[in-house]
Design an enzyme around this catalytic site. Sequence first.
Site, PDB file in Angstrom:
ATOM      1  N   GLU A   1      -7.842 -11.423  -1.488  1.00  0.00           N
ATOM      2  CA  GLU A   1      -6.768 -11.011  -0.336  1.00  0.00           C
ATOM      3  C   GLU A   1      -5.720 -10.293  -1.141  1.00  0.00           C
ATOM      4  O   GLU A   1      -5.027  -9.610  -0.360  1.00  0.00           O
ATOM      5  CB  GLU A   1      -6.334 -12.117   0.098  1.00  0.00           C
ATOM      6  CG  GLU A   1      -6.791 -12.671   1.703  1.00  0.00           C
ATOM      7  CD  GLU A   1      -6.350 -13.807   2.388  1.00  0.00           C
ATOM      8  OE1 GLU A   1      -7.116 -14.537   3.046  1.00  0.00           O
ATOM      9  OE2 GLU A   1      -4.990 -13.852   2.415  1.00  0.00           O
TER      10      GLU A   1
ATOM     11  N   HIS B   1     -29.352 -21.001 -14.084  1.00  0.00           N
ATOM     12  CA  HIS B   1     -30.556 -21.030 -13.650  1.00  0.00           C
ATOM     13  C   HIS B   1     -30.751 -20.611 -12.157  1.00  0.00           C
ATOM     14  O   HIS B   1     -31.579 -20.780 -11.159  1.00  0.00           O
ATOM     15  CB  HIS B   1     -30.981 -22.506 -13.430  1.00  0.00           C
ATOM     16  CG  HIS B   1     -31.348 -22.999 -14.729  1.00  0.00           C
ATOM     17  ND1 HIS B   1     -32.144 -22.994 -15.540  1.00  0.00           N
ATOM     18  CD2 HIS B   1     -30.276 -23.531 -15.536  1.00  0.00           C
ATOM     19  CE1 HIS B   1     -32.058 -23.506 -16.825  1.00  0.00           C
ATOM     20  NE2 HIS B   1     -30.715 -23.814 -16.824  1.00  0.00           N
TER      21      HIS B   1
ATOM     22  N   LYS C   1      -6.977 -12.090  13.046  1.00  0.00           N
ATOM     23  CA  LYS C   1      -6.122 -13.308  13.939  1.00  0.00           C
ATOM     24  C   LYS C   1      -5.766 -12.527  15.212  1.00  0.00           C
ATOM     25  O   LYS C   1      -5.900 -13.281  16.343  1.00  0.00           O
ATOM     26  CB  LYS C   1      -5.007 -13.531  13.239  1.00  0.00           C
ATOM     27  CG  LYS C   1      -5.175 -14.454  12.151  1.00  0.00           C
ATOM     28  CD  LYS C   1      -3.857 -15.161  11.469  1.00  0.00           C
ATOM     29  CE  LYS C   1      -3.926 -15.822  10.417  1.00  0.00           C
ATOM     30  NZ  LYS C   1      -2.357 -16.478   9.795  1.00  0.00           N
TER      31      LYS C   1
HETATM   32  O1  PA5 Z   1      -2.875 -15.860   1.594  1.00  0.00           O
HETATM   33  C1  PA5 Z   1      -2.422 -16.117   2.839  1.00  0.00           C
HETATM   34  O2  PA5 Z   1      -1.363 -15.743   3.451  1.00  0.00           O
HETATM   35  C2  PA5 Z   1      -3.501 -16.304   3.997  1.00  0.00           C
HETATM   36  O3  PA5 Z   1      -4.737 -16.823   3.488  1.00  0.00           O
HETATM   37  C3  PA5 Z   1      -3.148 -17.767   4.592  1.00  0.00           C
HETATM   38  O4  PA5 Z   1      -3.136 -18.733   3.674  1.00  0.00           O
HETATM   39  C4  PA5 Z   1      -4.172 -18.275   5.763  1.00  0.00           C
HETATM   40  O5  PA5 Z   1      -4.364 -16.929   6.655  1.00  0.00           O
HETATM   41  C5  PA5 Z   1      -3.508 -19.538   6.341  1.00  0.00           C
HETATM   42  O6  PA5 Z   1      -2.203 -19.234   6.832  1.00  0.00           O
HETATM   43  P1  PA5 Z   1      -1.202 -20.355   7.248  1.00  0.00           P
HETATM   44  O7  PA5 Z   1      -0.827 -21.050   6.130  1.00  0.00           O
HETATM   45  O8  PA5 Z   1      -0.126 -19.606   7.790  1.00  0.00           O
HETATM   46  O9  PA5 Z   1      -1.648 -21.204   8.277  1.00  0.00           O
END
Ligand code: PA5
Length: 428
Positions: free
Chosen positions: A275, A304, A418
């Site tokens: 990410e 393996h 989202k």
């Molecule tokens: O790194 C990030 O910002 C995302 O992967 C969030 O962790 C994920 O979308 C969950 O978001 P939130 O903690 O706002 O529910």
Amino acid sequence: MITLRTENLHGIPSPHGIQKQEMTDSNFQIPDLLHQISSRNVGFHDIELLKSHLPKIQKLADQQEGKFQNIVILGIGGSALGPICIKHAFSNPFLQNPPNLHIVDNIDPRLIYDLEKSIQLKTTLFVVITKSGTTPETISQYLYFKERIKNANLAPQNHFIFITDPTKGYLREITNSEKIPALEIPPNIGGRFSVLTAVGLFPAALLKINIQEMLDGASEAQKSFTSTDPTQNIPFQIALIQYLLYKKGKTINVMMPYLNRLERFSAWYGQLLAESIGKKFDNHGNIVHSGITPVNALGATDQHSQTQLYNEGPNDKLIMFLTCEDYGHTLEIPRLDPPLPSLEYLKHTSFNELIQLEQKGTELAYTQNHRPNITIQIDKLSPHTLGELFMTMESATAFLGEMLNINTYDQPGVELSKELTKTFLLKK
Ligand code: PA5
């Protein structure tokens, strides 16, 4: 303590290895990179900020002692992968000792149904973790169990704890209106960088893991991160290796711990790398489609299954071994009596030596096949070293993002899916 071994990489000839000189010749200056990172106003490396939350986290965790049979964490992505990793690192997978910690990071109805059938609401604490306070998966899980708690005539404030942004989001609103106990995620620490906040530390404290030690370990890594001497700066070295190899077409990073208990560390790191580095635009708005694909492997298990590919398939990967000197227990492998010549290679051997030598053998095979690999070694798995590992990989990712000239801390791709999901739901 963490050490980084890179000698294999330097021994592999061009174009697949990286000579020491290439690293020294790089144009990246640590002070410049640190300056860029600090100008982004992100708090993941601010040890004082992290430490300032410790007393409240510990106190709230202590207050739960003895009250619950089951603790259920509702969260997803950066709000779940850290707790999963921490639980896995310090639990015996074959034992269930109350309180059982369940981390429910999906909305598969069968999963939620199975959970509900396995717990008694009266003796369950739900810890709802969401930085934004608006993530549909987490909010829908919360709404579901909130109704169950209400229908069972239980008081929500006794069965829910929220971990969320101090001011923003739906969860924060109801924290205030419904008097639900809550912990804060500092506004300048994003989901995938939040494991050393209440997100990871509160579940750790509920499991009686020493969270002060975790932050002490993180603090040690933070010192390395801010060292301007490249030889002392492990996060910088890791990032530079990832960067130089990425430029040579190694677009996949395989993390391969030889500690079962760190199996889920790779999943935590996979999100951080994917990410943070997978971005369409650079900082100047040019389309770059940067990204390194994370792959999880486990030694010796995946020797393996995946090792054949890594030795002989496309040479497009950096393998990052994660090893330890001390497994905490030594287990001898009994010698066959009378001895069998074909099994004599196991005589006077322990499982400890076996797994360590298997790792060495795998490492050597990759090196002989010119497959770039490095080893991140800890002395022993402990809260201290896990904290150190978290901070090391977060800092390395921060350096890598600056080297690639991208914004490490946003996730427009995640936001887009989202938003589209919400659109479908509204149109329904
Ligand atoms: O790194 C990030 O910002 C995302 O992967 C969030 O962790 C994920 O979308 C969950 O978001 P939130 O903690 O706002 O529910």
